[in-house]
Design a protein around this motif. Structure first.
Motif, PDB file in Angstrom:
ATOM      1  N   ARG A 133      36.112  -2.497  12.746  1.00 58.53           N
ATOM      2  CA  ARG A 133      37.379  -1.908  12.295  1.00 58.53           C
ATOM      3  C   ARG A 133      38.392  -3.031  12.039  1.00 58.53           C
ATOM      4  N   LEU A 134      39.008  -3.015  10.858  1.00 62.51           N
ATOM      5  CA  LEU A 134      40.043  -3.976  10.499  1.00 62.51           C
ATOM      6  C   LEU A 134      41.375  -3.255  10.325  1.00 62.51           C
ATOM      7  N   TYR A 135      42.437  -3.803  10.895  1.00 61.71           N
ATOM      8  CA  TYR A 135      43.799  -3.283  10.745  1.00 61.71           C
ATOM      9  C   TYR A 135      44.394  -3.975   9.523  1.00 61.71           C
ATOM     10  N   CYS A 136      44.640  -3.219   8.465  1.00 65.90           N
ATOM     11  CA  CYS A 136      45.027  -3.782   7.174  1.00 65.90           C
ATOM     12  C   CYS A 136      46.430  -3.387   6.759  1.00 65.90           C
ATOM     13  N   LEU A 137      47.030  -4.219   5.921  1.00 61.36           N
ATOM     14  CA  LEU A 137      48.296  -3.915   5.280  1.00 61.36           C
ATOM     15  C   LEU A 137      48.038  -3.730   3.783  1.00 61.36           C
ATOM     16  N   GLU A 138      48.724  -2.772   3.175  1.00 64.41           N
ATOM     17  CA  GLU A 138      48.521  -2.481   1.759  1.00 64.41           C
ATOM     18  C   GLU A 138      48.861  -3.682   0.878  1.00 64.41           C
ATOM     19  N   PHE A 139      49.947  -4.390   1.205  1.00 62.31           N
ATOM     20  CA  PHE A 139      50.381  -5.560   0.436  1.00 62.31           C
ATOM     21  C   PHE A 139      50.298  -6.809   1.307  1.00 62.31           C
ATOM     22  N   CYS A 140      49.893  -7.916   0.717  1.00 65.81           N
ATOM     23  CA  CYS A 140      49.872  -9.213   1.404  1.00 65.81           C
ATOM     24  C   CYS A 140      49.023  -9.164   2.682  1.00 65.81           C
ATOM     25  N   CYS A 141      47.809  -8.634   2.561  1.00 67.55           N
ATOM     26  CA  CYS A 141      46.933  -8.447   3.718  1.00 67.55           C
ATOM     27  C   CYS A 141      46.146  -9.718   4.045  1.00 67.55           C
ATOM     28  N   HIS A 142      46.146 -10.079   5.303  1.00 68.60           N
ATOM     29  CA  HIS A 142      45.450 -11.273   5.779  1.00 68.60           C
ATOM     30  C   HIS A 142      43.941 -11.229   5.462  1.00 68.60           C
ATOM     31  N   PHE A 143      43.311 -10.062   5.566  1.00 68.62           N
ATOM     32  CA  PHE A 143      41.861  -9.960   5.371  1.00 68.62           C
ATOM     33  C   PHE A 143      41.420 -10.165   3.923  1.00 68.62           C
ATOM     34  N   ILE A 144      42.363 -10.098   3.004  1.00 68.47           N
ATOM     35  CA  ILE A 144      42.019 -10.344   1.598  1.00 68.47           C
ATOM     36  C   ILE A 144      42.862 -11.513   1.067  1.00 68.47           C
ATOM     37  N   ASN A 145      43.090 -12.484   1.972  1.00 68.42           N
ATOM     38  CA  ASN A 145      43.782 -13.730   1.653  1.00 68.42           C
ATOM     39  C   ASN A 145      45.160 -13.514   1.047  1.00 68.42           C
ATOM     40  N   ARG A 146      45.930 -12.650   1.725  1.00 66.91           N
ATOM     41  CA  ARG A 146      47.321 -12.360   1.372  1.00 66.91           C
ATOM     42  C   ARG A 146      47.487 -11.717  -0.009  1.00 66.91           C
ATOM     43  N   GLN A 147      46.450 -11.028  -0.438  1.00 69.23           N
ATOM     44  CA  GLN A 147      46.522 -10.275  -1.685  1.00 69.23           C
ATOM     45  C   GLN A 147      46.834  -8.813  -1.369  1.00 69.23           C
ATOM     46  N   ASP A 148      47.016  -8.016  -2.424  1.00 66.21           N
ATOM     47  CA  ASP A 148      47.225  -6.577  -2.269  1.00 66.21           C
ATOM     48  C   ASP A 148      45.897  -5.855  -2.462  1.00 66.21           C
ATOM     49  N   TRP A 149      45.681  -4.799  -1.676  1.00 71.39           N
ATOM     50  CA  TRP A 149      44.501  -3.957  -1.873  1.00 71.39           C
ATOM     51  C   TRP A 149      44.608  -3.225  -3.198  1.00 71.39           C
ATOM     52  N   ILE A 150      43.481  -2.992  -3.844  1.00 72.59           N
ATOM     53  CA  ILE A 150      43.427  -2.155  -5.036  1.00 72.59           C
ATOM     54  C   ILE A 150      43.282  -0.719  -4.532  1.00 72.59           C
ATOM     55  N   ILE A 151      44.250   0.123  -4.850  1.00 71.27           N
ATOM     56  CA  ILE A 151      44.237   1.507  -4.358  1.00 71.27           C
ATOM     57  C   ILE A 151      43.423   2.361  -5.320  1.00 71.27           C
ATOM     58  N   ILE A 152      42.369   2.978  -4.812  1.00 69.49           N
ATOM     59  CA  ILE A 152      41.497   3.848  -5.601  1.00 69.49           C
ATOM     60  C   ILE A 152      41.991   5.292  -5.527  1.00 69.49           C
ATOM     61  N   GLU A 153      42.399   5.707  -4.338  1.00 66.08           N
ATOM     62  CA  GLU A 153      42.857   7.083  -4.129  1.00 66.08           C
ATOM     63  C   GLU A 153      43.895   7.079  -3.013  1.00 66.08           C
ATOM     64  N   ARG A 154      44.902   7.931  -3.168  1.00 64.67           N
ATOM     65  CA  ARG A 154      45.943   8.069  -2.144  1.00 64.67           C
ATOM     66  C   ARG A 154      45.841   9.437  -1.481  1.00 64.67           C
ATOM     67  N   GLU A 155      46.398   9.538  -0.278  1.00 65.98           N
ATOM     68  CA  GLU A 155      46.496  10.812   0.412  1.00 65.98           C
ATOM     69  C   GLU A 155      47.323  11.769  -0.445  1.00 65.98           C
ATOM     70  N   PRO A 156      47.031  13.060  -0.395  1.00 65.32           N
ATOM     71  CA  PRO A 156      47.838  14.004  -1.172  1.00 65.32           C
ATOM     72  C   PRO A 156      49.272  14.076  -0.653  1.00 65.32           C
ATOM     73  N   GLU A 157      50.191  14.400  -1.552  1.00 66.72           N
ATOM     74  CA  GLU A 157      51.602  14.586  -1.195  1.00 66.72           C
ATOM     75  C   GLU A 157      51.727  15.814  -0.282  1.00 66.72           C
ATOM     76  N   THR A 158      52.621  15.723   0.682  1.00 65.32           N
ATOM     77  CA  THR A 158      52.914  16.885   1.543  1.00 65.32           C
ATOM     78  C   THR A 158      54.416  17.129   1.499  1.00 65.32           C
ATOM     79  N   ASN A 159      54.842  18.247   2.052  1.00 65.54           N
ATOM     80  CA  ASN A 159      56.259  18.571   2.087  1.00 65.54           C
ATOM     81  C   ASN A 159      56.922  18.117   3.381  1.00 65.54           C
ATOM     82  N   GLU A 160      56.209  17.302   4.186  1.00 68.07           N
ATOM     83  CA  GLU A 160      56.760  16.805   5.452  1.00 68.07           C
ATOM     84  C   GLU A 160      57.882  15.816   5.187  1.00 68.07           C
ATOM     85  N   LYS A 161      58.860  15.794   6.091  1.00 67.65           N
ATOM     86  CA  LYS A 161      59.955  14.832   5.975  1.00 67.65           C
ATOM     87  C   LYS A 161      60.046  13.983   7.208  1.00 67.65           C
TER      88      LYS A 161
END
Length: 78
Positions: free
Chosen positions: A50-78
Motif C-alpha cells: 500500500r502506497l500513500y499518494c498525493l494527486e499532485f507532486c507525488c513522491h512515488f512518481i518522482n514529484r509528478q502528477d498522477w494521470i486521473i482515469i476516473e474520479r469518484e461520482p459527485e455527491t450532494n455532501e457539504k
C-alpha cells in the motif's frame, strides 16, 4: 471542486515498484482536496504494498502528477 480519483495511471519516470502507463485502483481516500497536493489516497503497488499518494507532486512518481482515469461520482455532501 473535483472529486477524488477512483483510478489513476502512473506517468513515465515513476518509481521502480510502479509500471509507467499502468492503471491502479484507489483503495482508500485519505482527504478530498488540498490546493497544493490535491487528494490524498492509497493504491497497491506492483508488489501489493500500500502506497500513500498525493494527486499532485507525488513522491512515488518522482514529484509528478498522477494521470486521473476516473474520479469518484459527485455527491450532494457539504
Amino acid at each position: 471542486m473535483k472529486t477524488p480519483p477512483k483510478r489513476v495511471k502512473a506517468p513515465s519516470g515513476c518509481s521502480q515498484y510502479l509500471t509507467a502507463g499502468k492503471e491502479y485502483e484507489v483503495v482508500e481516500i485519505h482527504f478530498k482536496k488540498d490546493e497544493k497536493h490535491g487528494s490524498a489516497f492509497s493504491i497497491l503497488d506492483d508488489d501489493g504494498v500500500r502506497l500513500y499518494c498525493l494527486e499532485f507532486c507525488c513522491h512515488f512518481i518522482n514529484r509528478q502528477d498522477w494521470i486521473i482515469i476516473e474520479r469518484e461520482p459527485e455527491t450532494n455532501e457539504k
